[in-house]
Design an enzyme around this catalytic site. Sequence first.
Site, short mmCIF file in Angstrom:
data_model
loop_
_atom_site.label_atom_id
_atom_site.label_comp_id
_atom_site.label_asym_id
_atom_site.label_seq_id
_atom_site.Cartn_x
_atom_site.Cartn_y
_atom_site.Cartn_z
N GLY A 164 45.04 27.47 38.84
CA GLY A 164 43.59 27.70 38.78
C GLY A 164 43.40 28.84 38.29
O GLY A 164 44.24 29.76 37.97
N GLY A 221 40.05 31.89 37.70
CA GLY A 221 38.61 32.51 38.26
C GLY A 221 38.20 33.68 37.47
O GLY A 221 39.05 34.11 36.61
N ALA A 222 37.33 34.35 38.06
CA ALA A 222 36.92 35.48 37.50
C ALA A 222 37.68 36.57 37.51
O ALA A 222 37.82 37.49 36.72
CB ALA A 222 35.41 35.95 38.10
N GLY A 240 41.29 36.15 37.20
CA GLY A 240 42.38 36.11 36.44
C GLY A 240 42.77 34.43 36.63
O GLY A 240 41.92 33.72 36.84
N LYS A 290 49.79 35.57 41.10
CA LYS A 290 48.35 35.83 40.55
C LYS A 290 48.65 36.94 39.48
O LYS A 290 49.05 37.94 39.47
CB LYS A 290 47.81 36.31 41.66
CG LYS A 290 46.19 36.68 41.37
CD LYS A 290 45.63 37.76 42.48
CE LYS A 290 45.52 37.00 44.02
NZ LYS A 290 45.00 37.83 45.06
N ASP A 334 36.46 38.80 55.43
CA ASP A 334 36.17 37.74 54.65
C ASP A 334 36.82 36.36 55.08
O ASP A 334 37.55 35.58 54.33
CB ASP A 334 36.62 37.90 53.07
CG ASP A 334 35.84 36.73 52.26
OD1 ASP A 334 35.01 36.24 52.55
OD2 ASP A 334 36.22 36.71 51.07
#
EC number: 2.7.12.1
Length: 481
Positions: free
Chosen positions: A166, A168-169, A171, A189, A286
């Site tokens: 996947g 995302g913003a 990386g 990651k 979170d």
Amino acid sequence: MRHSKRTHCPDWDSRESWGHESYRGSHKRKRRSHSSTQENRHCKPHHQFKESDCHYLEARSLNERDYRDRRYVDEYRNDYCEGYVPRHYHRDIESGYRIHCSKSSVRSRRSSPKRKRNRHCSSHQSRSKSHRRKRSRSIEDDEEGHLICQSGDVLRARYEIVDTLGEGAFGKVVECIDHGMDGMHVAVKIVKNVGRYREAARSEIQVLEHLNSTDPNSVFRCVQMLEWFDHHGHVCIVFELLGLSTYDFIKENSFLPFQIDHIRQMAYQICQSINFLHHNKLTHTDLKPENILFVKSDYVVKYNSKMKRDERTLKNTDIKVVDFGSATYDDEHHSTLVSTRHYRAPEVILALGWSQPCDVWSIGCILIEYYLGFTVFQTHDSKEHLAMMERILGPIPQHMIQKTRKRKYFHHNQLDWDEHSSAGRYVRRRCKPLKEFMLCHDEEHEKLFDLVRRMLEYDPTQRITLDEALQHPFFDLLKKK
């Protein structure tokens, strides 16, 4: 004293978290956004319930229809998926990780001894904003700072990229074969070569190093960071490969809830894990179903004749907690705004200051979502969020109203809320007193709702602690086993 200042990320409420897709080895999914209208129609979920579960099946069917009517996936959580570009694929064994595509906040370069940065991580200056940045013939970034890579590429002469899990913003996350560990599959990651994302990644690394060294065998179920390294300006974090997030399992099971026995097992592990953080003077900040991952998300499928459908049931409820990029030490600077909206505690909304109890509130929200298949606080507006709380939990305590700086939400020390407005009618229609969400009134369901109610206590000083929660009667059956 730690006072690392955090800079607020402008897309706080529209962020995806680092945990859920980033460690995932199998099931790339369509992004949750307005443009995404499909809900995994090919999935064939499974659940198996006893007669003693009362009207569980019928109620779940009603909840599912009601939930889809709300367009939950497309309209209530799409803002947490901005920048997420997953793809579907299948393998023999499902496993999953979550992408955390933008950090809630980024610590400055000032740091405490616990967060003293490793000297061997080279520092890179901000790079030019060209459409395509090239450092050498073989190392390139795209215009957004993502490392350009493909299957077969090798990182650090060790990690062979198998697939992209996947983006995302922050990386991207890739599945790799670790040739230094007999071909073990891992999740890597690869953080964008952009200053704020590098800083966020290093912050997460420091927390993970602390937790992993304190609990090297992962007894307390925090995701294991295997190592990290710098790859031409990209911070790369190597994680164990895990299964689906609990949110994705629910989603791919057509938003059917978990069985109460499974909720009990998962809840106990979550409480143990976050209690471990709290004893180490950390607040996660979170917690949400996306950041709770199954170690293995294998399941069995059985046909439910009453509901006339196939349903999935987990084979193993072991979980890991992920996404420590926003974790905050007790003596660090505390950002005013933390947590993803649906799991945000009232003291955060009212800017009254927060600490570990905000995690307990989030866990309460998670457990009710596991029980129903959807979150009860489906909103993006703070005043509406408070109105939902009052509808479900009763009035906000006067002492909290009197102390808050958020006077715009109140009039004469009462929530300034028109129950006859369209928003008021929506809240009244969708929300009800907490106990009315119970699908069955047997003893174990009563115990679960008692635990949730104690976790959703408005006043953080009166909210149950996780030490106390672990002794709650809801978990007695686990101790007998």
